[in-house]
Scaffold this active site. Structure first.
Site, PDB file in Angstrom:
ATOM      1  N   LYS A  78       0.158   4.267  -0.248  1.00 45.59           N
ATOM      2  CA  LYS A  78      -0.450   5.437   0.414  1.00 45.59           C
ATOM      3  C   LYS A  78      -0.190   6.706  -0.412  1.00 45.59           C
ATOM      4  O   LYS A  78      -0.237   6.653  -1.641  1.00 45.59           O
ATOM      5  CB  LYS A  78       0.045   5.531   1.863  1.00 45.59           C
ATOM      6  CG  LYS A  78      -0.258   4.230   2.633  1.00 45.59           C
ATOM      7  CD  LYS A  78      -0.083   4.332   4.117  1.00 45.59           C
ATOM      8  CE  LYS A  78      -0.395   2.985   4.764  1.00 45.59           C
ATOM      9  NZ  LYS A  78      -0.297   2.999   6.214  1.00 45.59           N
ATOM     10  N   GLU A  86      -5.597  -5.361  10.233  1.00 45.80           N
ATOM     11  CA  GLU A  86      -4.575  -4.346  10.489  1.00 45.80           C
ATOM     12  C   GLU A  86      -4.901  -3.644  11.809  1.00 45.80           C
ATOM     13  O   GLU A  86      -5.684  -2.680  11.823  1.00 45.80           O
ATOM     14  CB  GLU A  86      -4.551  -3.314   9.368  1.00 45.80           C
ATOM     15  CG  GLU A  86      -4.247  -3.899   8.001  1.00 45.80           C
ATOM     16  CD  GLU A  86      -3.734  -2.834   7.043  1.00 45.80           C
ATOM     17  OE1 GLU A  86      -2.583  -2.966   6.607  1.00 45.80           O
ATOM     18  OE2 GLU A  86      -4.448  -1.864   6.760  1.00 45.80           O
ATOM     19  N   HIS A  93      -9.704   0.843   4.854  1.00 42.84           N
ATOM     20  CA  HIS A  93      -8.398   1.021   5.488  1.00 42.84           C
ATOM     21  C   HIS A  93      -8.574   1.893   6.737  1.00 42.84           C
ATOM     22  O   HIS A  93      -9.388   2.830   6.743  1.00 42.84           O
ATOM     23  CB  HIS A  93      -7.399   1.658   4.516  1.00 42.84           C
ATOM     24  CG  HIS A  93      -6.007   1.616   5.065  1.00 42.84           C
ATOM     25  ND1 HIS A  93      -5.561   2.545   5.977  1.00 42.84           N
ATOM     26  CD2 HIS A  93      -5.004   0.734   4.893  1.00 42.84           C
ATOM     27  CE1 HIS A  93      -4.321   2.236   6.331  1.00 42.84           C
ATOM     28  NE2 HIS A  93      -3.957   1.137   5.688  1.00 42.84           N
ATOM     29  N   ASN A 150       0.865  -1.176   0.000  1.00 43.30           N
ATOM     30  CA  ASN A 150       0.000   0.000   0.000  1.00 43.30           C
ATOM     31  C   ASN A 150       0.905   1.231   0.000  1.00 43.30           C
ATOM     32  O   ASN A 150       1.501   1.561   1.020  1.00 43.30           O
ATOM     33  CB  ASN A 150      -0.899  -0.044   1.249  1.00 43.30           C
ATOM     34  CG  ASN A 150      -1.778   1.187   1.364  1.00 43.30           C
ATOM     35  OD1 ASN A 150      -1.781   2.052   0.486  1.00 43.30           O
ATOM     36  ND2 ASN A 150      -2.533   1.275   2.447  1.00 43.30           N
ATOM     37  N   GLU A 200      -6.989   4.274   7.884  1.00 40.04           N
ATOM     38  CA  GLU A 200      -6.835   5.720   7.675  1.00 40.04           C
ATOM     39  C   GLU A 200      -8.120   6.310   7.086  1.00 40.04           C
ATOM     40  O   GLU A 200      -8.452   7.469   7.348  1.00 40.04           O
ATOM     41  CB  GLU A 200      -5.603   5.984   6.791  1.00 40.04           C
ATOM     42  CG  GLU A 200      -4.319   5.787   7.598  1.00 40.04           C
ATOM     43  CD  GLU A 200      -3.144   5.223   6.832  1.00 40.04           C
ATOM     44  OE1 GLU A 200      -3.111   5.323   5.602  1.00 40.04           O
ATOM     45  OE2 GLU A 200      -2.245   4.649   7.496  1.00 40.04           O
ATOM     46  N   GLY A 205       2.191   1.906  11.070  1.00 42.25           N
ATOM     47  CA  GLY A 205       3.110   3.022  10.977  1.00 42.25           C
ATOM     48  C   GLY A 205       3.759   3.377  12.298  1.00 42.25           C
ATOM     49  O   GLY A 205       4.362   4.434  12.443  1.00 42.25           O
ATOM     50  N   SER A 214       3.240  -2.559  10.393  1.00 42.67           N
ATOM     51  CA  SER A 214       4.689  -2.608  10.612  1.00 42.67           C
ATOM     52  C   SER A 214       5.325  -3.936  10.185  1.00 42.67           C
ATOM     53  O   SER A 214       6.262  -4.420  10.820  1.00 42.67           O
ATOM     54  CB  SER A 214       5.032  -2.289  12.069  1.00 42.67           C
ATOM     55  OG  SER A 214       4.569  -0.995  12.402  1.00 42.67           O
TER      56      SER A 214
HETATM   57  P1  13P Z   1       2.819   0.089   7.895  1.00 43.06           P
HETATM   58  O1  13P Z   1       3.343  -1.167   7.250  1.00 43.06           O
HETATM   59  O2  13P Z   1       3.548   1.314   7.524  1.00 43.06           O
HETATM   60  O3  13P Z   1       2.617  -0.093   9.365  1.00 43.06           O
HETATM   61  O4  13P Z   1       1.332   0.300   7.269  1.00 43.06           O
HETATM   62  C1  13P Z   1       0.448  -0.746   7.263  1.00 43.06           C
HETATM   63  C2  13P Z   1      -0.717  -0.367   6.430  1.00 43.06           C
HETATM   64  O5  13P Z   1      -1.461   0.526   6.764  1.00 43.06           O
HETATM   65  C3  13P Z   1      -0.924  -1.091   5.172  1.00 43.06           C
HETATM   66  O6  13P Z   1      -2.173  -0.814   4.625  1.00 43.06           O
END
Ligand code: 13P
Length: 253
Positions: A13, A168, A97, A11, A99, A174, A214
């Site tokens: 982002k 997740e 997601h 992803n 976010e 993150g 992560s």
């Molecule tokens: P990270 O791998 O940066 O923790 O992000 C995970 C994520 O949100 C994948 O969609």
């Protein structure tokens, strides 16, 4: 031996320019060709879909989009329909997601609509679920997972092969805090039980559940070794081939 493929997804982002996204796409293709044992998906931003698509062409790497609107067309300024994504060559879309849920206030009701419109538009869906730190601490993890998985209500079981789930935990995204393999496995097993409730035991046995939060080269092997972890949805470590490449090569043969 599980009946499920290992899925490694990046992803991306809100990162990159058209040039750097295209370059990474080419690097991912080369790495995937060298280690074709996993299914590989990349999720660039909407505006980079076409550039990435051109660089993935005729490779086994699948093009995905990070979000979509729940309507086919309409007066929705700034939004993108799943039908447009399909038209652009995307084959799969992320729905829910964390976010989107937490920074953009997307409700379970809205996400249920997105999921159904995306399936109608012939996009496969990765439904993202996961609890916050506060929800985990108050013992509500399974309640939250059940509420988020309710987006599958009303979806016909015959569509189950086009759906995957990504667990997740919000507190691991993150932050550098990965769920331990045991914590992740426990949530994945519960998610598989919920898949069975919605679609029956065959779908539960065959639907891949990805872990996200992560994931990096140092922890991917122990995560993928868990019986109900079938892949990874990767943010930070998907942004360079130095980190993403080893995730592809770590997928079990
Ligand atoms: P990270 O791998 O940066 O923790 O992000 C995970 C994520 O949100 C994948 O969609």
């Amino acid at each position: 031996m599980t009946q499920r493929p290992t899925v490694i997804a990046g992803n991306w982002k809100m990162h990159f320019t058209k040039r750097t996204a295209s370059r990474l796409a080419r690097e991912v293709v080369a790495m995937h060709n060298a280690h074709p044992q996993s299914e590989c998906i990349v999720f660039p931003t909407f505006v980079h879909l076409e550039h990435v698509r051109r660089n993935l062409k005729n490779s086994g790497v699948v093009l995905g989009a990070q979000n979509c609107h729940e309507a086919k067309t309409g007066a929705c300024t700034g939004e993108i329909s799943p039908y447009m994504l399909r038209d652009m060559g995307a084959e799969v879309v992320l729905v829910g997601h964390s976010e989107r849920r937490h920074d953009f206030g997307e409700s379970n009701e809205r996400l249920a609509k997105k999921l159904k419109t995306a399936l109608r538009a012939k996009l496969d869906v990765i439904l993202c679920i996961g609890e916050t730190q506060a929800e985990r601490e108050s013992g509500d993890t399974f309640v939250v997972l059940a509420r988020q998985m309710a987006a599958l209500k009303g979806v016909k079981a015959e569509l189950a092969p086009r759906i995957r789930i990504a667990y997740e935990p919000v507190w691991a995204i993150g932050t550098g805090l990965t769920a331990t393999p045991e914590i992740a496995q426990e949530a994945h097993a519960e998610t598989r039980r919920l898949i069975a409730e919605h679609f029956g035991p065959d779908a539960a046995a065959t639907m891949p559940i990805l872990y996200g939060g992560s994931v990096k080269p140092a922890n991917v092997t122990e995560l993928l070794a868990q019986p109900d972890i079938d892949g990874a949805l990767v943010g930070g470590a998907s942004l360079t081939i130095e980190n993403f490449g080893p995730l592809l090569s770590a997928a079990p043969k």
